[in-house]
Motif scaffolding. Structure first.
Motif, PDB file in Angstrom:
ATOM      1  N   UNK A  88      65.421  39.266   5.709  1.00  0.00           N
ATOM      2  CA  UNK A  88      64.916  39.557   7.424  1.00  0.00           C
ATOM      3  C   UNK A  88      63.207  39.589   6.789  1.00  0.00           C
ATOM      4  N   UNK A  89      62.699  38.994   5.914  1.00  0.00           N
ATOM      5  CA  UNK A  89      61.563  39.206   5.880  1.00  0.00           C
ATOM      6  C   UNK A  89      60.985  41.067   4.593  1.00  0.00           C
ATOM      7  N   UNK A  90      61.853  41.958   4.851  1.00  0.00           N
ATOM      8  CA  UNK A  90      61.446  43.086   3.858  1.00  0.00           C
ATOM      9  C   UNK A  90      61.751  42.667   2.824  1.00  0.00           C
ATOM     10  N   UNK A  91      60.861  43.351   2.760  1.00  0.00           N
ATOM     11  CA  UNK A  91      59.916  43.875   1.169  1.00  0.00           C
ATOM     12  C   UNK A  91      60.546  44.637   0.293  1.00  0.00           C
ATOM     13  N   UNK A  92      61.254  44.683  -0.641  1.00  0.00           N
ATOM     14  CA  UNK A  92      62.021  45.258  -1.088  1.00  0.00           C
ATOM     15  C   UNK A  92      60.753  45.925  -2.869  1.00  0.00           C
ATOM     16  N   UNK A  93      61.126  47.307  -3.669  1.00  0.00           N
ATOM     17  CA  UNK A  93      60.367  47.088  -5.264  1.00  0.00           C
ATOM     18  C   UNK A  93      61.579  48.045  -5.503  1.00  0.00           C
ATOM     19  N   UNK A  94      61.972  47.506  -6.814  1.00  0.00           N
ATOM     20  CA  UNK A  94      62.777  48.301  -7.956  1.00  0.00           C
ATOM     21  C   UNK A  94      62.496  47.957  -9.386  1.00  0.00           C
ATOM     22  N   UNK A  95      63.013  49.169 -10.334  1.00  0.00           N
ATOM     23  CA  UNK A  95      63.095  48.722 -11.318  1.00  0.00           C
ATOM     24  C   UNK A  95      63.350  47.531 -11.918  1.00  0.00           C
ATOM     25  N   UNK A  96      61.922  47.129 -13.397  1.00  0.00           N
ATOM     26  CA  UNK A  96      63.079  45.182 -12.817  1.00  0.00           C
ATOM     27  C   UNK A  96      63.640  46.310 -14.674  1.00  0.00           C
ATOM     28  N   UNK A  97      65.438  46.713 -14.752  1.00  0.00           N
ATOM     29  CA  UNK A  97      65.782  46.896 -15.432  1.00  0.00           C
ATOM     30  C   UNK A  97      67.653  47.413 -14.969  1.00  0.00           C
ATOM     31  N   UNK A  98      67.939  46.197 -15.750  1.00  0.00           N
ATOM     32  CA  UNK A  98      70.018  46.260 -15.220  1.00  0.00           C
ATOM     33  C   UNK A  98      70.288  47.908 -15.856  1.00  0.00           C
ATOM     34  N   UNK A  99      71.076  47.897 -14.505  1.00  0.00           N
ATOM     35  CA  UNK A  99      72.022  49.426 -14.611  1.00  0.00           C
ATOM     36  C   UNK A  99      73.325  49.061 -15.576  1.00  0.00           C
ATOM     37  N   UNK A 100      73.253  47.913 -16.493  1.00  0.00           N
ATOM     38  CA  UNK A 100      74.280  48.002 -17.099  1.00  0.00           C
ATOM     39  C   UNK A 100      73.605  48.345 -18.633  1.00  0.00           C
TER      40      UNK A 100
END
Length: 430
Positions: A88-100
């Motif tokens: 639905x066009x929503x912009x997200x931002x995340x730490x570019x870090x895998x949780x593994x």
């Protein structure tokens, strides 16, 4: 059931934090900063922790991620970040870090994906950060709900994407509402980045910003820029003559007729927006002052919109004209190295080689950026000398620099848990 032990090593920067606060509390706000603010690696780390990891930063432009799955990446100090457009066009931002195991998920500057898949062990995440797949190897009792991507605060307005790594970032919504209003004529969702550049400068990031916040150096350093730029951003500037005031009044009447916002809007010392005419007879920041793109942006009909200047501290300035927009962002690399990114945006339907020529679009600011790089680097070399001591700013020509350092000092002391009332002055800059 596993247990986690956290070994506390204390804060090795604590003595430097105390010294930083003391220097800011005792400084003369009309003078440049003490030497460590420009060349000390410990103070640089404090800058990154207390300014760049707590304030709002411009991550990019919404047009750079136009559809679901489009992403861009950036680096804020040691922190890799993903900005992605989800459902639905929503912009997200995340730490570019895998949780593994902590690997970066996205290794390209930009791209498009259906899901976010770690290249190391193929842990798979939805575009909203939820963990979807970790493999049966993790065991039947593994709870995927506990291992979604770590989010980053993200807001967008007027075509700009803002991120903050802070747990509780500073208030910014009033500025964003105003930015949305001022950017409405440009229809930023229907723009594109025609070209972008990165320039590495061997200078502290604050010297790069200080240089931008004044035009005292322009006459001696920027012949290309002064083909079109009028340095003043307000008719109340004591240096502004009657001819300039008349030019502003005539331009404002034309902008009113087209319902183009232009009034000066400020939000403390962090943000300001103001539209000022360019040199009479010029309409765009090109070498000859003629439009850089034949196709104007958004609903704009009149190419002579001057330049709408947008300041966002700690790291961005912008020029918005009728035919194209230029976005500059400053990214600290080390105590004495900074990356400056410049993006030229045009209408998304403008055709390269027909409506615009990239070399011509870039010409003025390529020259200006390189001139500023040399100025900042020579400034850094001098500051590194044992002879350097803080020097006085001109209250008339360099009040924009004073404003920047007042903002920096207030935010640094606030984020360090020390309060100071900073003077509120006028703002100016390229």
């Amino acid at each position: 059931m596993s247990t986690t032990t956290t070994l506390s090593l204390g804060d090795p920067l604590e003595p430097a934090r105390k010294a930083t606060a003391e220097m800011l509390q005792t400084r003369d706000h009309t003078f440049s900063l003490p030497q460590p603010f420009y060349n000390d690696e410990r103070l640089f780390q404090i800058d990154m922790q207390e300014i760049f990891q707590k304030e709002w930063l411009i991550a990019g432009m919404t047009c750079e991620i136009p559809a679901k799955g489009n992403y861009l990446t950036l680096q804020i100090g040691d922190n890799p970040i993903i900005v992605i457009r989800g459902a639905e066009g929503k912009i997200h931002a995340f730490h570019n870090v895998c949780r593994h195991r902590g690997s970066r998920l996205c290794v390209s500057d930009k791209g498009k994906v259906a899901k976010l898949v770690c290249p190391y062990h193929q842990w798979t995440y939805e575009l909203d950060g939820r963990l979807l797949f970790a493999g049966t190897e993790m065991g039947a009792d593994f709870d995927m709900n506990q291992y979604g991507l770590k989010p980053v605060n993200c807001k967008s307005a007027g075509g700009y994407i803002f991120v903050s790594l802070a747990d509780e970032p500073p208030a910014i919504d009033d500025f964003l509402r105003t930015l949305e209003h001022y950017m409405e004529p440009y229809d930023m969702e229907n723009t594109k980045v025609a070209v972008s550049t990165t320039l590495m400068e061997k200078a502290n990031w604050k010297l790069v910003i200080e240089n931008n916040r004044e035009c005292y150096h322009c006459n001696g350093s920027h012949p290309e820029l002064l083909n079109t730029l009028l340095e003043w951003d307000d008719v109340t500037d004591p240096r502004a003559d009657q001819a300039f005031k008349d030019h502003v009044a005539a331009s404002a009447a034309a902008w009113d007729a087209e319902k183009i916002p232009y009034a000066h809007a400020s939000f403390g010392l962090r943000n300001r927006i103001v539209r000022m005419p360019l040199l009479k007879g010029t309409v765009s920041m090109t070498m000859d002052g003629k439009p850089g793109s034949k196709k104007l942006m958004g609903r704009i009909q009149n190419p002579d919109l001057g330049s709408m200047r947008i300041l966002h501290l700690p790291h961005s300035w912008n020029h918005c004209m009728g035919d194209h927009l230029i976005n500059f962002t400053v990214w600290p690399i080390s105590a004495q190295e900074t990356m400056v990114t410049t993006k030229w945006l045009v209408h998304k339907d403008a055709v390269e080689g027909v409506d615009y020529d990239i070399a011509r679009l870039r010409e003025v600011w390529d020259a200006t950026n390189d001139q500023d790089r040399r100025l900042a680097e020579e400034n850094q070399r001098g500051i590194n000398s044992t002879a350097y001591q803080p020097g006085p700013y001109s209250k008339t020509y360099e009040f924009g620099v004073i404003n920047f350092l007042d903002w920096y000092s207030e935010r640094m002391l606030n984020n360090l848990g020390v309060e100071e009332a900073a003077p509120q002055l006028r703002q100016v800059g390229e």
